[in-house]
Write a protein that holds these residues in place. Structure first.
Motif, PDB file in Angstrom:
ATOM      1  N   VAL A  93       0.758  -1.288  -0.122  1.00  0.00           N
ATOM      2  CA  VAL A  93       0.177  -0.208  -0.033  1.00  0.00           C
ATOM      3  C   VAL A  93       0.818   1.386  -0.092  1.00  0.00           C
ATOM      4  CG1 VAL A  93      -1.708   1.397   1.359  1.00  0.00           C
ATOM      5  CG2 VAL A  93      -1.857  -1.224   1.186  1.00  0.00           C
ATOM      6  N   TRP A  94       1.995   1.195   0.868  1.00  0.00           N
ATOM      7  CA  TRP A  94       2.782   2.265   0.697  1.00  0.00           C
ATOM      8  C   TRP A  94       3.547   2.559  -0.328  1.00  0.00           C
ATOM      9  CZ3 TRP A  94       1.285   5.392   4.775  1.00  0.00           C
ATOM     10  CH2 TRP A  94       0.751   4.696   5.932  1.00  0.00           C
ATOM     11  N   TRP A  95       3.954   1.629  -0.887  1.00  0.00           N
ATOM     12  CA  TRP A  95       4.865   1.629  -2.060  1.00  0.00           C
ATOM     13  C   TRP A  95       3.884   2.262  -3.430  1.00  0.00           C
ATOM     14  CZ3 TRP A  95       9.887   0.635  -3.343  1.00  0.00           C
ATOM     15  CH2 TRP A  95      10.436   0.661  -4.742  1.00  0.00           C
ATOM     16  N   PHE A  96       2.460   1.726  -3.407  1.00  0.00           N
ATOM     17  CA  PHE A  96       1.964   2.110  -4.278  1.00  0.00           C
ATOM     18  C   PHE A  96       1.494   3.495  -4.309  1.00  0.00           C
ATOM     19  CE2 PHE A  96      -1.340   1.652  -7.714  1.00  0.00           C
ATOM     20  CZ  PHE A  96      -1.050   0.698  -8.340  1.00  0.00           C
ATOM     21  N   SER A  97       1.239   3.898  -2.997  1.00  0.00           N
ATOM     22  CA  SER A  97       1.067   5.387  -2.736  1.00  0.00           C
ATOM     23  C   SER A  97       2.117   6.227  -3.281  1.00  0.00           C
ATOM     24  CB  SER A  97       0.896   5.417  -1.230  1.00  0.00           C
ATOM     25  OG  SER A  97      -0.136   4.555  -0.637  1.00  0.00           O
ATOM     26  N   LEU A  98       3.521   5.779  -2.982  1.00  0.00           N
ATOM     27  CA  LEU A  98       4.669   6.682  -3.518  1.00  0.00           C
ATOM     28  C   LEU A  98       4.582   6.609  -4.978  1.00  0.00           C
ATOM     29  CD1 LEU A  98       7.266   5.711  -1.053  1.00  0.00           C
ATOM     30  CD2 LEU A  98       6.033   7.787  -1.193  1.00  0.00           C
ATOM     31  N   LEU A  99       4.346   5.521  -5.786  1.00  0.00           N
ATOM     32  CA  LEU A  99       4.151   5.179  -6.943  1.00  0.00           C
ATOM     33  C   LEU A  99       3.098   6.263  -7.673  1.00  0.00           C
ATOM     34  CD1 LEU A  99       4.328   4.095  -9.992  1.00  0.00           C
ATOM     35  CD2 LEU A  99       3.129   1.947  -8.950  1.00  0.00           C
ATOM     36  N   CYS A 100       1.875   6.179  -7.005  1.00  0.00           N
ATOM     37  CA  CYS A 100       0.948   7.210  -7.560  1.00  0.00           C
ATOM     38  C   CYS A 100       1.119   8.766  -7.167  1.00  0.00           C
ATOM     39  CB  CYS A 100      -0.338   6.959  -6.845  1.00  0.00           C
ATOM     40  SG  CYS A 100      -1.098   5.178  -7.201  1.00  0.00           S
ATOM     41  N   ALA A 101       2.314   8.874  -6.152  1.00  0.00           N
ATOM     42  CA  ALA A 101       2.309  10.470  -5.766  1.00  0.00           C
ATOM     43  C   ALA A 101       3.444  10.900  -6.977  1.00  0.00           C
ATOM     44  CB  ALA A 101       3.094  10.359  -4.577  1.00  0.00           C
ATOM     45  N   SER A 102       4.179  10.107  -7.336  1.00  0.00           N
ATOM     46  CA  SER A 102       5.051  10.371  -8.587  1.00  0.00           C
ATOM     47  C   SER A 102       4.377  10.621  -9.763  1.00  0.00           C
ATOM     48  CB  SER A 102       6.100   9.255  -8.866  1.00  0.00           C
ATOM     49  OG  SER A 102       6.934   8.805  -7.587  1.00  0.00           O
ATOM     50  N   GLN A 103       3.486   9.715 -10.223  1.00  0.00           N
ATOM     51  CA  GLN A 103       2.701   9.765 -11.340  1.00  0.00           C
ATOM     52  C   GLN A 103       1.778  11.345 -11.159  1.00  0.00           C
ATOM     53  OE1 GLN A 103       2.400   7.698 -13.792  1.00  0.00           O
ATOM     54  NE2 GLN A 103       1.021   8.574 -15.147  1.00  0.00           N
ATOM     55  N   VAL A 104       1.367  11.573 -10.295  1.00  0.00           N
ATOM     56  CA  VAL A 104       0.676  12.906  -9.917  1.00  0.00           C
ATOM     57  C   VAL A 104       1.433  14.059 -10.178  1.00  0.00           C
ATOM     58  CG1 VAL A 104      -0.372  14.294  -8.190  1.00  0.00           C
ATOM     59  CG2 VAL A 104      -1.079  11.964  -8.602  1.00  0.00           C
ATOM     60  N   VAL A 105       2.962  13.849  -9.554  1.00  0.00           N
ATOM     61  CA  VAL A 105       3.709  14.945  -9.862  1.00  0.00           C
ATOM     62  C   VAL A 105       4.141  15.331 -11.214  1.00  0.00           C
ATOM     63  CG1 VAL A 105       5.973  15.730  -9.440  1.00  0.00           C
ATOM     64  CG2 VAL A 105       5.001  14.881  -7.624  1.00  0.00           C
ATOM     65  N   SER A 106       4.047  13.996 -12.237  1.00  0.00           N
ATOM     66  CA  SER A 106       4.277  14.135 -13.392  1.00  0.00           C
ATOM     67  C   SER A 106       3.280  14.825 -14.230  1.00  0.00           C
ATOM     68  CB  SER A 106       4.521  12.755 -14.113  1.00  0.00           C
ATOM     69  OG  SER A 106       3.432  12.093 -14.024  1.00  0.00           O
ATOM     70  N   MET A 107       2.054  14.887 -13.603  1.00  0.00           N
ATOM     71  CA  MET A 107       0.814  15.418 -14.204  1.00  0.00           C
ATOM     72  C   MET A 107       0.395  16.648 -13.613  1.00  0.00           C
ATOM     73  SD  MET A 107      -1.217  12.021 -14.471  1.00  0.00           S
ATOM     74  CE  MET A 107      -2.747  12.703 -15.118  1.00  0.00           C
ATOM     75  N   SER A 108       1.424  17.345 -13.003  1.00  0.00           N
ATOM     76  CA  SER A 108       0.971  18.472 -12.134  1.00  0.00           C
ATOM     77  C   SER A 108       0.912  19.834 -13.129  1.00  0.00           C
ATOM     78  CB  SER A 108       2.391  19.088 -11.407  1.00  0.00           C
ATOM     79  OG  SER A 108       3.370  19.177 -11.961  1.00  0.00           O
ATOM     80  N   PHE A 109       1.029  19.366 -14.557  1.00  0.00           N
ATOM     81  CA  PHE A 109       0.740  20.706 -15.649  1.00  0.00           C
ATOM     82  C   PHE A 109      -0.694  20.576 -15.934  1.00  0.00           C
ATOM     83  CE2 PHE A 109       1.378  16.566 -17.718  1.00  0.00           C
ATOM     84  CZ  PHE A 109       0.030  16.655 -18.379  1.00  0.00           C
ATOM     85  N   ILE A 110      -1.493  19.827 -15.232  1.00  0.00           N
ATOM     86  CA  ILE A 110      -2.894  19.794 -15.564  1.00  0.00           C
ATOM     87  C   ILE A 110      -3.684  20.913 -14.959  1.00  0.00           C
ATOM     88  CG2 ILE A 110      -5.208  18.666 -15.170  1.00  0.00           C
ATOM     89  CD1 ILE A 110      -3.459  17.129 -16.995  1.00  0.00           C
ATOM     90  N   VAL A 111      -3.311  21.298 -13.874  1.00  0.00           N
ATOM     91  CA  VAL A 111      -4.254  22.580 -13.099  1.00  0.00           C
ATOM     92  C   VAL A 111      -3.425  23.815 -13.725  1.00  0.00           C
ATOM     93  CG1 VAL A 111      -4.731  21.268 -11.089  1.00  0.00           C
ATOM     94  CG2 VAL A 111      -2.741  22.337 -11.068  1.00  0.00           C
ATOM     95  N   TYR A 112      -2.285  23.936 -14.496  1.00  0.00           N
ATOM     96  CA  TYR A 112      -1.814  25.015 -14.965  1.00  0.00           C
ATOM     97  C   TYR A 112      -1.931  24.956 -16.575  1.00  0.00           C
ATOM     98  CZ  TYR A 112       0.312  26.431 -10.687  1.00  0.00           C
ATOM     99  OH  TYR A 112       0.823  26.691  -9.191  1.00  0.00           O
ATOM    100  N   PHE A 113      -2.884  24.212 -16.821  1.00  0.00           N
ATOM    101  CA  PHE A 113      -2.966  24.001 -18.516  1.00  0.00           C
ATOM    102  C   PHE A 113      -3.403  25.392 -19.074  1.00  0.00           C
ATOM    103  CE2 PHE A 113      -3.776  21.813 -22.308  1.00  0.00           C
ATOM    104  CZ  PHE A 113      -2.923  20.611 -22.381  1.00  0.00           C
ATOM    105  N   PRO A 114      -4.155  26.183 -18.678  1.00  0.00           N
ATOM    106  CA  PRO A 114      -4.434  27.469 -19.194  1.00  0.00           C
ATOM    107  C   PRO A 114      -3.248  28.322 -19.320  1.00  0.00           C
ATOM    108  CG  PRO A 114      -6.321  26.571 -18.002  1.00  0.00           C
ATOM    109  CD  PRO A 114      -5.192  25.641 -17.507  1.00  0.00           C
ATOM    110  N   THR A 115      -2.516  28.185 -18.216  1.00  0.00           N
ATOM    111  CA  THR A 115      -1.177  29.108 -18.215  1.00  0.00           C
ATOM    112  C   THR A 115      -0.262  28.547 -19.239  1.00  0.00           C
ATOM    113  OG1 THR A 115      -1.328  29.289 -15.837  1.00  0.00           O
ATOM    114  CG2 THR A 115       0.735  29.341 -16.854  1.00  0.00           C
ATOM    115  N   LEU A 116      -0.372  27.260 -19.656  1.00  0.00           N
ATOM    116  CA  LEU A 116       0.698  26.735 -20.378  1.00  0.00           C
ATOM    117  C   LEU A 116       0.239  26.994 -22.051  1.00  0.00           C
ATOM    118  CD1 LEU A 116       1.474  23.296 -19.372  1.00  0.00           C
ATOM    119  CD2 LEU A 116       2.778  25.439 -18.949  1.00  0.00           C
TER     120      LEU A 116
END
Length: 502
Positions: free
Chosen positions: A301-324
């Protein structure tokens, strides 16, 4: 030997006691020999043979799909209410006199509330067993809070509404994923989750289109700024849909009123067969908090949580998409309109990829392929300011939603039983991955624009990390599958039982 066990499920009594929660990951879901021997007999006794059962099952799944489809609309509104601040960044910053890191703090504080509420919410949902009331009730609350954002006049007021919005919205996504996992088999759940997640993706397009229309046409209507009208309108729409959802959503298989007796028995039997053990009566032992204990003591569970957190960081551009899209040099209305096409493309890609992943029953390589394509997009954006190339890169990076969707489907297959543990796993992983959302809120400062090379480099590194961690997780699941096969051979079971998806 008595052949009755649990609610309407015919199975040897020995099988009910052999699935001890205290066993290893492999042993706890391994079917007994008696279960395999009586499987064919169960079909004859319960549903009048395989043909009658298949006909009833198709009818049940169609009925479920019809009722569950409103979850997509709910998720669209859920995400629109979450990201509408990104469409009004300029107006919000000016009217509320935001300075420095105050705007990214408005984004990150949402995830603080989100983290706090997810685990207790899912535990309560599993205990309460009434998602048809609980989820719409939470939806009404977050619609009201979203609308209240429109009356804020300061940073502190906006900060409070964002925090409580995250606190209440936290009930929906992990709750919906757990909810779906109570009804659909592993061969079905990836497709259903992909449809649900498509609501998330397409909400970015809808949200941008709604924002462009409101901001262009409603400024100073009744003396209110256009960005305030955006929150009023979207909040009211959310509340309206929530009221309808109360009458459409099912509950769990054991207490949904519109199921016939045969459909109820079949719904329970489907889930029992899917993991080689019943979903509730045969796997739930201990107190109400036992599922929480099982989840927090499982390192996966903890390993998968860190995995998902990494995936979310890689997608951090989503909330800034109009800025991009604003870096492409067009006016505000066109900038918002340019947001929509990449997300429509991402919806199509994600749907196709998750559908193929379900058919092949494979997760890792599909997810990695999506991340690799996104990495190519990050590199393009880092290397050029050419308008066409950068807009193309936005199409490439945003399709990484497909990888995120497959991660969600992987959770259900990796933590199958008991349901109390599964509920906590969904919520805990979803909550901890929000640490990636919090940190990702600060990855796109204005002084790194318009190139945002450092931001894209961080996303590139996070994608690489997600791929590496996924590969390690896959290797562990392969080891567990080998143990399951060895135990089946030792017990003389010829029929292949449960296997983790890789």
């Amino acid at each position: 030997m008595k052949l009755v066990c649990g609610y309407g499920v015919y199975r040897p009594i020995q099988n009910c006691t052999s699935m001890s929660i205290g066993h290893s990951d492999a042993a706890s879901i391994l079917p007994s020999k008696e279960h395999v021997e009586y499987k064919e007999l169960d079909l004859e006794i319960e549903f009048g043979g395989p043909e009658a059962r298949n006909k009833l099952e198709r009818k049940l799944v169609r009925k479920l799909d019809l009722h569950m489809s409103i979850l997509v609309l709910i998720y669209i509104l859920n995400y629109i209410d979450r990201i509408n601040v990104s469409s009004v960044r300029s107006e919000l910053t000016t009217d509320l006199h935001l300075e420095g890191q105050q705007y990214p703090t408005l984004l990150s504080i949402f995830h603080v509330g989100y983290i706090i509420m997810q685990v207790p919410s899912n535990m309560f949902l599993n205990y309460n067993g009434k998602p048809s009331f609980y989820l719409p009730a939470c939806m009404v609350l977050w619609g009201i809070i979203s609308a209240l954002t429109g009356i804020t006049t300061s940073f502190v007021g906006a900060l409070l509404t964002r925090f409580f919005l995250g606190f209440v919205e936290a009930a929906f996504y992990p709750g919906a994923v757990f909810f779906i996992s109570k009804w659909y088999k592993r061969t079905e759940i990836g497709f259903r989750l992909s449809i649900l997640y498509c609501g998330n993706i397409i909400s970015n397009a809808f949200g941008a289109l709604i924002a462009s229309g409101v901001l262009a046409n409603m400024n100073n209507d009744l003396g209110k700024a256009a960005w305030r009208w955006l929150f009023y309108i979207e909040g009211a729409l959310t509340v309206s849909v929530a009221i309808m959802a109360v009458f459409i959503l099912p509950d769990f298989p054991t207490n949904t009123k519109w199921l016939s007796d045969d459909e109820r028995r079949l719904a329970l039997e489907r889930m029992a067969e899917d993991a080689g053990v019943g979903d509730q009566s045969e796997t739930e032992h201990g107190s109400r908090g036992h599922g929480f204990y099982l989840a927090i003591t499982d390192w996966k569970v903890w390993w998968f949580s860190l995995l998902c957190a990494s995936q979310v960081v890689s997608m951090s551009f989503i909330v800034y998409f109009p800025t991009l899209t604003a870096t492409l040099g067009y006016n505000p209305t066109v900038t918002l309109l340019l947001v929509a096409p990449p997300f429509v493309f991402a919806t199509i890609v994600a749907f196709a990829m998750t559908r193929h992943s379900d058919r092949t029953q494979e997760r890792f390589y599909h997810m990695s392929a999506s991340n690799i394509v996104a990495m190519i997009g990050f590199i393009i954006s880092m290397c050029t300011m050419n308008t066409a190339a950068r807009y193309l890169s936005l199409f490439l990076v945003v399709q990484t939603y497909a990888g995120a969707m497959l991660l969600v489907a992987w959770i259900s297959a990796s933590f199958p039983r008991p349901p109390s543990k599964r509920a906590v796993c969904f919520a805990l992983i979803s909550a901890l991955q929000q640490l990636g959302s919090i940190s990702g809120s600060y990855v796109w400062p204005l002084n790194w624009g318009p190139t945002y090379r450092y931001s894209y480099a961080i996303c590139l590194a996070a994608s690489c990390t997600a791929i590496i961690m996924s590969w390690i997780f896959r290797q562990h699941l392969k080891t567990l599958n080998r143990k399951l096969e060895e135990e089946e051979q030792q017990k003389g079971i010829k029929e292949k039982g449960f296997r983790y998806l890789l």
